[in-house]
Design a protein around this motif. Sequence first.
Motif, PDB file in Angstrom:
ATOM      1  N   VAL A 227       0.897  -1.041   0.012  1.00 23.77           N
ATOM      2  CA  VAL A 227      -0.270   0.293   0.007  1.00 23.77           C
ATOM      3  C   VAL A 227       0.889   1.095  -0.002  1.00 23.77           C
ATOM      4  O   VAL A 227       0.195   2.276   0.095  1.00 23.77           O
ATOM      5  N   VAL A 228       2.185   1.128   0.061  1.00 19.36           N
ATOM      6  CA  VAL A 228       3.044   2.217   0.073  1.00 19.36           C
ATOM      7  C   VAL A 228       3.401   2.772  -1.265  1.00 19.36           C
ATOM      8  O   VAL A 228       3.722   1.909  -2.117  1.00 19.36           O
ATOM      9  N   ASN A 229       3.185   3.997  -1.607  1.00 14.29           N
ATOM     10  CA  ASN A 229       3.505   4.521  -2.844  1.00 14.29           C
ATOM     11  C   ASN A 229       4.208   5.978  -2.434  1.00 14.29           C
ATOM     12  O   ASN A 229       4.182   6.353  -1.344  1.00 14.29           O
ATOM     13  N   ASP A 230       4.585   6.765  -3.594  1.00 15.44           N
ATOM     14  CA  ASP A 230       5.281   7.768  -3.346  1.00 15.44           C
ATOM     15  C   ASP A 230       4.294   8.869  -2.880  1.00 15.44           C
ATOM     16  O   ASP A 230       4.777   9.639  -2.081  1.00 15.44           O
ATOM     17  N   GLY A 231       3.078   8.906  -3.306  1.00 17.41           N
ATOM     18  CA  GLY A 231       2.252   9.949  -2.579  1.00 17.41           C
ATOM     19  C   GLY A 231       1.972   9.775  -1.255  1.00 17.41           C
ATOM     20  O   GLY A 231       2.025  10.690  -0.351  1.00 17.41           O
ATOM     21  N   LEU A 232       1.970   8.408  -0.749  1.00 13.32           N
ATOM     22  CA  LEU A 232       1.854   8.203   0.718  1.00 13.32           C
ATOM     23  C   LEU A 232       3.144   8.577   1.464  1.00 13.32           C
ATOM     24  O   LEU A 232       3.022   9.316   2.536  1.00 13.32           O
ATOM     25  N   VAL A 233       4.346   8.433   0.991  1.00 13.86           N
ATOM     26  CA  VAL A 233       5.491   8.752   1.741  1.00 13.86           C
ATOM     27  C   VAL A 233       5.476  10.369   1.640  1.00 13.86           C
ATOM     28  O   VAL A 233       5.994  10.898   2.672  1.00 13.86           O
ATOM     29  N   SER A 234       5.033  11.067   0.784  1.00 15.69           N
ATOM     30  CA  SER A 234       5.051  12.651   0.649  1.00 15.69           C
ATOM     31  C   SER A 234       4.256  12.965   1.663  1.00 15.69           C
ATOM     32  O   SER A 234       4.602  13.603   2.450  1.00 15.69           O
ATOM     33  N   LYS A 235       3.118  12.627   1.882  1.00 16.90           N
ATOM     34  CA  LYS A 235       2.179  12.999   2.675  1.00 16.90           C
ATOM     35  C   LYS A 235       2.780  12.737   4.390  1.00 16.90           C
ATOM     36  O   LYS A 235       2.335  13.592   5.114  1.00 16.90           O
ATOM     37  N   VAL A 236       3.239  11.454   4.324  1.00 14.99           N
ATOM     38  CA  VAL A 236       3.688  11.257   5.770  1.00 14.99           C
ATOM     39  C   VAL A 236       4.815  12.278   6.350  1.00 14.99           C
ATOM     40  O   VAL A 236       5.002  12.732   7.116  1.00 14.99           O
ATOM     41  N   ASN A 237       5.783  12.353   5.149  1.00 15.25           N
ATOM     42  CA  ASN A 237       6.858  13.258   5.460  1.00 15.25           C
ATOM     43  C   ASN A 237       6.500  14.534   5.572  1.00 15.25           C
ATOM     44  O   ASN A 237       6.985  15.486   6.559  1.00 15.25           O
ATOM     45  N   GLU A 238       5.191  14.980   4.945  1.00 20.04           N
ATOM     46  CA  GLU A 238       4.572  16.451   5.282  1.00 20.04           C
ATOM     47  C   GLU A 238       4.059  16.679   6.693  1.00 20.04           C
ATOM     48  O   GLU A 238       4.579  17.537   7.435  1.00 20.04           O
TER      49      GLU A 238
END
Length: 102
Positions: free
Chosen positions: A73-84
């Motif tokens: 379920v991990v994708n680049d969009g989710l990683v970006s949101k978590v980093n934010e």
Amino acid sequence: MFKTISDPADYEVRSVIRFLNAKNVKPAEIHRQLVEIYSEDVITDGMVRKWVRQFNDGRTSVHEEARVGRPSVVNDGLVSKVNEKIRENIRFTIRILCDEFP
């Protein structure tokens, strides 16, 4: 004494297994030679036997096949949101992240 090789790639070890198997070297001897050159924890005897069986059954690739099963379920969009979220609150906790991203 032989020169040892540290941290070999998995496909390198499987290539050696395939090569020695083609020369009709027994699995126990293949394992002994691998341990002698790479290290004690390079691969287990059972895994050498498994790969020998697969090569004897016609497998030619030494690279891992794509695994089937539950997709990530991990994708680049989710990683970006978590980093934010982490940047917004430097004192974040895992609980906060779990609440934000169920």
